[in-house]
Write a protein that holds these residues in place. Structure first.
Motif, short mmCIF file in Angstrom:
data_model
loop_
_atom_site.label_atom_id
_atom_site.label_comp_id
_atom_site.label_asym_id
_atom_site.label_seq_id
_atom_site.Cartn_x
_atom_site.Cartn_y
_atom_site.Cartn_z
N GLY A 1 0.78 -1.23 0.00
CA GLY A 1 0.00 0.00 0.00
C GLY A 1 0.81 1.28 0.00
O GLY A 1 0.24 2.36 0.10
N LEU A 2 2.12 1.20 -0.12
CA LEU A 2 2.95 2.41 -0.09
C LEU A 2 3.16 2.92 -1.51
O LEU A 2 3.70 2.23 -2.37
CB LEU A 2 4.31 2.12 0.57
CG LEU A 2 5.28 3.30 0.64
CD1 LEU A 2 4.70 4.44 1.47
CD2 LEU A 2 6.61 2.85 1.22
N TRP A 3 2.69 4.15 -1.74
CA TRP A 3 2.91 4.84 -3.00
C TRP A 3 3.94 5.93 -2.76
O TRP A 3 3.91 6.61 -1.73
CB TRP A 3 1.61 5.45 -3.51
CG TRP A 3 0.65 4.41 -3.99
CD1 TRP A 3 -0.34 3.81 -3.26
CD2 TRP A 3 0.59 3.83 -5.29
NE1 TRP A 3 -1.01 2.90 -4.03
CE2 TRP A 3 -0.46 2.89 -5.28
CE3 TRP A 3 1.31 4.02 -6.46
CZ2 TRP A 3 -0.80 2.15 -6.40
CZ3 TRP A 3 0.98 3.28 -7.58
CH2 TRP A 3 -0.07 2.35 -7.54
N GLN A 4 4.85 6.12 -3.70
CA GLN A 4 5.92 7.10 -3.51
C GLN A 4 6.36 7.67 -4.85
O GLN A 4 6.01 7.16 -5.91
CB GLN A 4 7.10 6.46 -2.78
CG GLN A 4 7.62 5.24 -3.44
CD GLN A 4 8.59 4.45 -2.57
OE1 GLN A 4 9.24 3.59 -3.09
NE2 GLN A 4 8.70 4.70 -1.29
N TRP A 5 7.14 8.73 -4.76
CA TRP A 5 7.69 9.37 -5.95
C TRP A 5 9.03 8.73 -6.30
O TRP A 5 9.67 8.13 -5.43
CB TRP A 5 7.88 10.87 -5.70
CG TRP A 5 6.62 11.54 -5.30
CD1 TRP A 5 5.42 11.50 -5.96
CD2 TRP A 5 6.40 12.34 -4.14
NE1 TRP A 5 4.49 12.23 -5.27
CE2 TRP A 5 5.06 12.77 -4.15
CE3 TRP A 5 7.21 12.75 -3.08
CZ2 TRP A 5 4.50 13.57 -3.17
CZ3 TRP A 5 6.65 13.57 -2.10
CH2 TRP A 5 5.32 13.96 -2.15
N PRO A 6 9.48 8.86 -7.55
CA PRO A 6 10.79 8.35 -7.89
C PRO A 6 11.85 9.05 -7.03
O PRO A 6 11.96 10.28 -7.04
CB PRO A 6 10.96 8.71 -9.37
CG PRO A 6 9.57 8.92 -9.87
CD PRO A 6 8.78 9.44 -8.70
N GLY A 7 12.59 8.27 -6.26
CA GLY A 7 13.60 8.85 -5.39
C GLY A 7 14.11 7.81 -4.42
O GLY A 7 13.72 6.65 -4.47
N GLY A 8 14.97 8.23 -3.53
CA GLY A 8 15.50 7.30 -2.55
C GLY A 8 16.50 7.98 -1.63
O GLY A 8 16.68 9.20 -1.66
N ASN A 9 17.15 7.16 -0.83
CA ASN A 9 18.11 7.66 0.15
C ASN A 9 19.39 8.11 -0.52
O ASN A 9 19.84 7.53 -1.51
CB ASN A 9 18.40 6.57 1.19
CG ASN A 9 17.21 6.34 2.08
OD1 ASN A 9 16.55 7.27 2.51
ND2 ASN A 9 16.92 5.08 2.36
N MET A 10 19.97 9.14 0.07
CA MET A 10 21.21 9.71 -0.46
C MET A 10 22.37 8.76 -0.23
O MET A 10 22.47 8.13 0.81
CB MET A 10 21.50 11.05 0.22
CG MET A 10 20.52 12.14 -0.17
SD MET A 10 20.76 13.69 0.75
CE MET A 10 22.44 14.08 0.34
N GLU B 1 21.40 15.45 -6.91
CA GLU B 1 22.03 14.30 -7.58
C GLU B 1 21.30 13.01 -7.21
O GLU B 1 21.10 12.14 -8.07
CB GLU B 1 23.50 14.20 -7.19
CG GLU B 1 24.36 15.31 -7.78
CD GLU B 1 25.75 15.39 -7.16
OE1 GLU B 1 26.63 15.99 -7.81
OE2 GLU B 1 25.97 14.88 -6.04
N THR B 2 20.90 12.89 -5.96
CA THR B 2 20.17 11.70 -5.53
C THR B 2 18.86 11.57 -6.26
O THR B 2 18.51 10.49 -6.77
CB THR B 2 19.92 11.74 -4.01
OG1 THR B 2 21.18 11.78 -3.34
CG2 THR B 2 19.10 10.55 -3.54
N ALA B 3 18.09 12.65 -6.32
CA ALA B 3 16.77 12.61 -6.97
C ALA B 3 16.89 12.20 -8.43
O ALA B 3 16.14 11.33 -8.91
CB ALA B 3 16.09 13.98 -6.85
N VAL B 4 17.83 12.78 -9.15
CA VAL B 4 18.01 12.47 -10.58
C VAL B 4 18.47 11.02 -10.75
O VAL B 4 17.97 10.29 -11.62
CB VAL B 4 18.98 13.48 -11.22
CG1 VAL B 4 19.36 13.07 -12.64
CG2 VAL B 4 18.36 14.88 -11.21
N ARG B 5 19.44 10.59 -9.95
CA ARG B 5 19.95 9.20 -10.05
C ARG B 5 18.85 8.19 -9.75
O ARG B 5 18.63 7.23 -10.49
CB ARG B 5 21.12 8.99 -9.10
CG ARG B 5 21.60 7.51 -9.04
CD ARG B 5 22.66 7.28 -8.00
NE ARG B 5 22.31 7.68 -6.65
CZ ARG B 5 21.52 6.99 -5.82
NH1 ARG B 5 20.97 5.85 -6.20
NH2 ARG B 5 21.27 7.44 -4.60
N GLU B 6 18.16 8.41 -8.64
CA GLU B 6 17.11 7.46 -8.25
C GLU B 6 15.99 7.40 -9.28
O GLU B 6 15.45 6.33 -9.57
CB GLU B 6 16.56 7.82 -6.87
CG GLU B 6 17.51 7.50 -5.73
CD GLU B 6 17.50 6.04 -5.33
OE1 GLU B 6 16.63 5.28 -5.78
OE2 GLU B 6 18.39 5.65 -4.55
#
Length: 166
Positions: free
Chosen positions: A43-52, A60-65
């Motif tokens: 049930g977890l919805w999220q945006w493209p991204g992840g931990n630094m 840089e993290t946002a673009v890479r993830e």
């Protein structure tokens, strides 16, 4: 009590622990938010991204993830929509968690059709109106989505603080 100067490493050891993540917020050309369904938490919805990763900036993290999770290569300029803070949740996540949500812009139909998910992390993606997302998401997670969407529409930046989320 006298002030005692501590060497940086000793002082840092006295501070609260925190982790950081960064992501991109996209909509389609109709303004519907784009989210990914996580495979590791029902049930977890999220945006493209992840931990630094060590040495990375939030951007840089946002673009890479985003590239790793969707195959989309984002080439825009950084525009921060908001920051998100979640308190230490004990065993679930034993540190404060700080997020940086950047504006990814509008995805075209061709970009959406080209999305290739990493099956280890996400099982599907969806585009829905805010009203549709509200029925699908826990209240704390939806509040973050609604605040970020409002920031995008108004050209402002928001700060969202929550401890009750998944």
């Amino acid at each position: 009590m006298a002030n005692t100067w501590l060497p940086p490493a000793e002082y840092i050891a006295t501070l609260p622990r925190a982790t950081a993540y960064a992501c991109l917020y996209f909509t389609d050309t109709q303004g519907r938010p784009f989210q990914l369904r996580a495979t590791y938490e029902t049930g977890l919805w999220q945006w493209p991204g992840g931990n630094m990763d060590p040495g990375e900036t939030p951007w840089e993290t946002a673009v890479r993830e985003c590239r790793e999770e969707t195959g989309l290569v984002h080439e825009g300029e950084p525009r921060l929509l908001g920051t998100h803070f979640t308190s230490d949740r004990g065993d679930h996540w034993p540190a404060n968690h700080i997020g940086f949500i950047f504006d990814g812009g509008e995805l075209t139909d061709a970009q959406i059709a080209a999305v290739v998910l990493d099956p280890e992390e996400h099982s599907e993606y969806r585009l829905r109106t805010l009203a549709e997302w509200e029925r699908e998401m826990p209240p704390g997670n939806f509040r973050r989505l609604a605040e970020i969407d409002r920031a995008r529409r108004t050209g402002t930046t928001v700060y969202v603080e929550a401890a009750e989320e998944l």
